[in-house]
Motif scaffolding. Structure first.
Motif, PDB file in Angstrom:
ATOM      1  N   GLU A  33      29.139  32.146 -55.526  1.00  0.00           N
ATOM      2  CA  GLU A  33      29.067  33.418 -54.803  1.00  0.00           C
ATOM      3  C   GLU A  33      30.448  34.080 -54.740  1.00  0.00           C
ATOM      4  O   GLU A  33      30.596  35.282 -54.916  1.00  0.00           O
ATOM      5  CB  GLU A  33      28.565  33.201 -53.372  1.00  0.00           C
ATOM      6  N   TYR A  34      31.453  33.262 -54.460  1.00  0.00           N
ATOM      7  CA  TYR A  34      32.809  33.814 -54.363  1.00  0.00           C
ATOM      8  C   TYR A  34      33.334  34.225 -55.732  1.00  0.00           C
ATOM      9  O   TYR A  34      33.998  35.245 -55.867  1.00  0.00           O
ATOM     10  CB  TYR A  34      33.751  32.798 -53.698  1.00  0.00           C
ATOM     11  N   ILE A  35      32.996  33.433 -56.755  1.00  0.00           N
ATOM     12  CA  ILE A  35      33.439  33.818 -58.106  1.00  0.00           C
ATOM     13  C   ILE A  35      32.778  35.141 -58.489  1.00  0.00           C
ATOM     14  O   ILE A  35      33.401  36.010 -59.096  1.00  0.00           O
ATOM     15  CB  ILE A  35      33.089  32.714 -59.122  1.00  0.00           C
ATOM     16  N   GLY A  36      31.529  35.316 -58.093  1.00  0.00           N
ATOM     17  CA  GLY A  36      30.820  36.568 -58.367  1.00  0.00           C
ATOM     18  C   GLY A  36      31.577  37.756 -57.793  1.00  0.00           C
ATOM     19  O   GLY A  36      31.718  38.798 -58.429  1.00  0.00           O
ATOM     20  N   ILE A  37      32.079  37.585 -56.573  1.00  0.00           N
ATOM     21  CA  ILE A  37      32.825  38.673 -55.942  1.00  0.00           C
ATOM     22  C   ILE A  37      34.128  38.929 -56.683  1.00  0.00           C
ATOM     23  O   ILE A  37      34.483  40.073 -56.959  1.00  0.00           O
ATOM     24  CB  ILE A  37      33.121  38.332 -54.473  1.00  0.00           C
ATOM     25  N   ILE A  38      34.814  37.856 -57.050  1.00  0.00           N
ATOM     26  CA  ILE A  38      36.086  38.024 -57.785  1.00  0.00           C
ATOM     27  C   ILE A  38      35.802  38.772 -59.084  1.00  0.00           C
ATOM     28  O   ILE A  38      36.496  39.715 -59.456  1.00  0.00           O
ATOM     29  CB  ILE A  38      36.727  36.647 -58.104  1.00  0.00           C
ATOM     30  N   TYR A  39      34.722  38.387 -59.765  1.00  0.00           N
ATOM     31  CA  TYR A  39      34.311  39.008 -61.028  1.00  0.00           C
ATOM     32  C   TYR A  39      34.111  40.510 -60.832  1.00  0.00           C
ATOM     33  O   TYR A  39      34.651  41.334 -61.565  1.00  0.00           O
ATOM     34  CB  TYR A  39      33.017  38.338 -61.488  1.00  0.00           C
ATOM     35  N   SER A  40      33.353  40.840 -59.796  1.00  0.00           N
ATOM     36  CA  SER A  40      33.031  42.246 -59.597  1.00  0.00           C
ATOM     37  C   SER A  40      34.261  43.050 -59.171  1.00  0.00           C
ATOM     38  O   SER A  40      34.426  44.208 -59.553  1.00  0.00           O
ATOM     39  CB  SER A  40      31.871  42.350 -58.610  1.00  0.00           C
ATOM     40  N   GLU A  41      35.156  42.434 -58.393  1.00  0.00           N
ATOM     41  CA  GLU A  41      36.348  43.164 -57.957  1.00  0.00           C
ATOM     42  C   GLU A  41      37.352  43.348 -59.097  1.00  0.00           C
ATOM     43  O   GLU A  41      38.039  44.365 -59.167  1.00  0.00           O
ATOM     44  CB  GLU A  41      37.039  42.462 -56.785  1.00  0.00           C
ATOM     45  N   THR A  42      37.446  42.378 -60.000  1.00  0.00           N
ATOM     46  CA  THR A  42      38.463  42.489 -61.049  1.00  0.00           C
ATOM     47  C   THR A  42      38.109  43.587 -62.053  1.00  0.00           C
ATOM     48  O   THR A  42      38.981  44.103 -62.726  1.00  0.00           O
ATOM     49  CB  THR A  42      38.644  41.176 -61.839  1.00  0.00           C
ATOM     50  N   LYS A  43      36.828  43.942 -62.148  1.00  0.00           N
ATOM     51  CA  LYS A  43      36.455  45.002 -63.084  1.00  0.00           C
ATOM     52  C   LYS A  43      36.971  46.358 -62.637  1.00  0.00           C
ATOM     53  O   LYS A  43      37.112  47.274 -63.444  1.00  0.00           O
ATOM     54  CB  LYS A  43      34.921  45.048 -63.219  1.00  0.00           C
ATOM     55  N   LYS A  44      37.229  46.487 -61.318  1.00  0.00           N
ATOM     56  CA  LYS A  44      37.787  47.723 -60.767  1.00  0.00           C
ATOM     57  C   LYS A  44      37.014  48.960 -61.200  1.00  0.00           C
ATOM     58  O   LYS A  44      37.596  49.976 -61.582  1.00  0.00           O
ATOM     59  CB  LYS A  44      39.258  47.877 -61.172  1.00  0.00           C
ATOM     60  N   ARG A  45      35.701  48.870 -61.203  1.00  0.00           N
ATOM     61  CA  ARG A  45      34.898  50.037 -61.570  1.00  0.00           C
ATOM     62  C   ARG A  45      34.911  51.044 -60.430  1.00  0.00           C
ATOM     63  O   ARG A  45      35.039  50.655 -59.274  1.00  0.00           O
ATOM     64  CB  ARG A  45      33.453  49.609 -61.812  1.00  0.00           C
ATOM     65  N   PRO A  46      34.772  52.341 -60.737  1.00  0.00           N
ATOM     66  CA  PRO A  46      34.664  53.323 -59.655  1.00  0.00           C
ATOM     67  C   PRO A  46      33.433  52.989 -58.811  1.00  0.00           C
ATOM     68  O   PRO A  46      32.437  52.490 -59.333  1.00  0.00           O
ATOM     69  CB  PRO A  46      34.468  54.646 -60.378  1.00  0.00           C
ATOM     70  N   LEU A  47      33.538  53.297 -57.537  1.00  0.00           N
ATOM     71  CA  LEU A  47      32.476  52.928 -56.606  1.00  0.00           C
ATOM     72  C   LEU A  47      31.234  53.789 -56.804  1.00  0.00           C
ATOM     73  O   LEU A  47      30.104  53.353 -56.603  1.00  0.00           O
ATOM     74  CB  LEU A  47      33.027  53.130 -55.197  1.00  0.00           C
ATOM     75  N   TYR A  48      31.451  55.055 -57.186  1.00  0.00           N
ATOM     76  CA  TYR A  48      30.321  55.990 -57.332  1.00  0.00           C
ATOM     77  C   TYR A  48      30.711  57.107 -58.284  1.00  0.00           C
ATOM     78  O   TYR A  48      31.904  57.308 -58.571  1.00  0.00           O
ATOM     79  CB  TYR A  48      29.941  56.599 -55.970  1.00  0.00           C
ATOM     80  N   TYR A  49      29.717  57.827 -58.792  1.00  0.00           N
ATOM     81  CA  TYR A  49      29.979  59.022 -59.600  1.00  0.00           C
ATOM     82  C   TYR A  49      29.283  60.207 -58.946  1.00  0.00           C
ATOM     83  O   TYR A  49      28.181  60.060 -58.422  1.00  0.00           O
ATOM     84  CB  TYR A  49      29.449  58.840 -61.027  1.00  0.00           C
ATOM     85  N   ILE A  50      29.932  61.370 -59.004  1.00  0.00           N
ATOM     86  CA  ILE A  50      29.384  62.563 -58.359  1.00  0.00           C
ATOM     87  C   ILE A  50      28.756  63.470 -59.402  1.00  0.00           C
ATOM     88  O   ILE A  50      29.398  63.815 -60.402  1.00  0.00           O
ATOM     89  CB  ILE A  50      30.516  63.367 -57.664  1.00  0.00           C
TER      90      ILE A  50
END
Ligand code: UDP
Ligand code: MG
Length: 314
Positions: free
Chosen positions: A288-305
């Motif tokens: 679960e924690y690795i999943g979070i690290i994975y998702s945070e390291t991608k640094k994708r924008p949070l949303y698109y307008i």
């Protein structure tokens, strides 16, 4: 004294065509009686019904209305974050579109902000129209989250709350991708004041939540605010190792004194299964924690307008 000059109302909306007009009417009645000016920012979270059309209609009729159209459905947490980035007032209130939160509480919230509080939150005394199971699980979850994380998570409190300029700026600085807003609201701290209210049933339409979504949000909250599950796994590992070592000595001594007639398939099997289960459980928690690290390291924008229309109030 923090005088509120312009109040921003943030409403995340997802497939709420039946609720919008009712909400807007009740909201504007309340806002008309405020001393400050106001803006209502509707964040359309990728609705698939006529919500956007309704918002455009409101925007052309009412100068206070602004809307933000996200490129797809991102979920309420992200919709709120997008709204927080775009509001222009010096105080912000977040309210659900389904009128489960009474807009009539807003004047009292403004008073709280003007008294010098930074986060005036509405605390539910009752919740109508929700199942016993949802109420029970939500209560227990927040009790445990509070115990396990080192931030003061508020019980029986939703997203219906008003923030001061200071708190708004604090929230804007939080850029993490895996977000549980209730946790982040507590994380920024500042002076908080509760207001008590009765949560009504939804006025129309149906809830957008289901248990898989809620469980996802709950895991997100737990893993992004607490490392207690990891600590729990370490303690479990140490305890099992100590017990296993004692048992090992016991078996050795027994074999030396009484010899070993090779028996014990049941005990062998149960220890094997128990340890196997515990290992998988531990790997799951670490995962679960690795999943979070994975998702945070991608640094994708949070949303698109997709589209943004300002209010013409200023
Ligand atoms: N919502 C959203 N995006 C979603 C799901 C919900 O913006 O993916 C909005 C929804 O339109 C409503 C608010 O979040 O204004 C609360 O949703 P809902 O009433 O379904 O949740 P509940 O009150 O049952 O927890
Ligand atoms: Mg609701």
């Amino acid at each position: 004294m923090n005088k509120v000059t312009c109040l921003s109302v943030l409403v995340p909306v997802y497939n709420e065509e039946e609720c919008i007009d009712l909400l807007h009417e009740r909201l504007t009645t309340v806002l008309d009686n405020l001393k400050c000016s106001s803006e209502i920012l509707y964040v359309n979270d990728g609705s698939r019904d006529n919500t956007l059309l309704k918002l455009q209609e409101l925007q052309s009729k009412d100068a206070r209305v602004a809307y933000l159209d996200l490129s797809r459905n991102f979920g309420k947490e992200v919709a709120m974050s997008a709204g927080i980035d775009y509001i222009s007032g010096d105080a912000l209130v977040i309210i659900d579109a389904d009128l489960q939160d009474p807009p009539e509480l807003i004047p009292q919230m403004v008073e709280g902000i003007e008294e010098g509080y930074d986060d005036v939150y509405a605390k539910r005394t009752t919740r109508d129209g929700e199942t016993f199971l949802k109420k029970f699980t939500s209560k227990q979850y927040y009790r445990w989250l509070k115990k396990m994380s080192n931030i003061p998570v508020l019980e029986d409190t939703g997203d219906f709350r008003m923030f001061s300029q200071k708190a708004i700026e604090g929230l804007r600085l939080l850029k993490e991708n895996e977000r549980n807003m209730k946790g982040l609201f507590s994380y920024v701290g500042f002076k908080k004041k509760p207001l008590f209210y009765q949560r009504d049933a939804r006025i129309a339409g149906s809830t957008k939540w289901n248990y898989p979504k809620l469980i996802g949000l709950a895991i997100k909250g737990l893993t992004s605010f607490s490392t207690t599950p990891l600590r729990f796994v370490s303690i479990m590992g140490i305890s099992v190792s100590i017990l296993a070592f004692l048992y090992l000595i016991f078996i050795l001594v027994k074999a030396i004194i009484y010899g070993d007639p090779v028996a014990g398939y049941p005990s062998l099997m149960s220890v094997l299964l128990l340890l196997g289960g515990m290992q998988l459980f531990a790997i799951g928690i670490i995962g679960e924690y690795i999943g979070i690290i994975y998702s945070e390291t991608k640094k994708r924008p949070l949303y698109y307008i997709n589209d943004y229309k300002k209010s013409d109030n200023k």
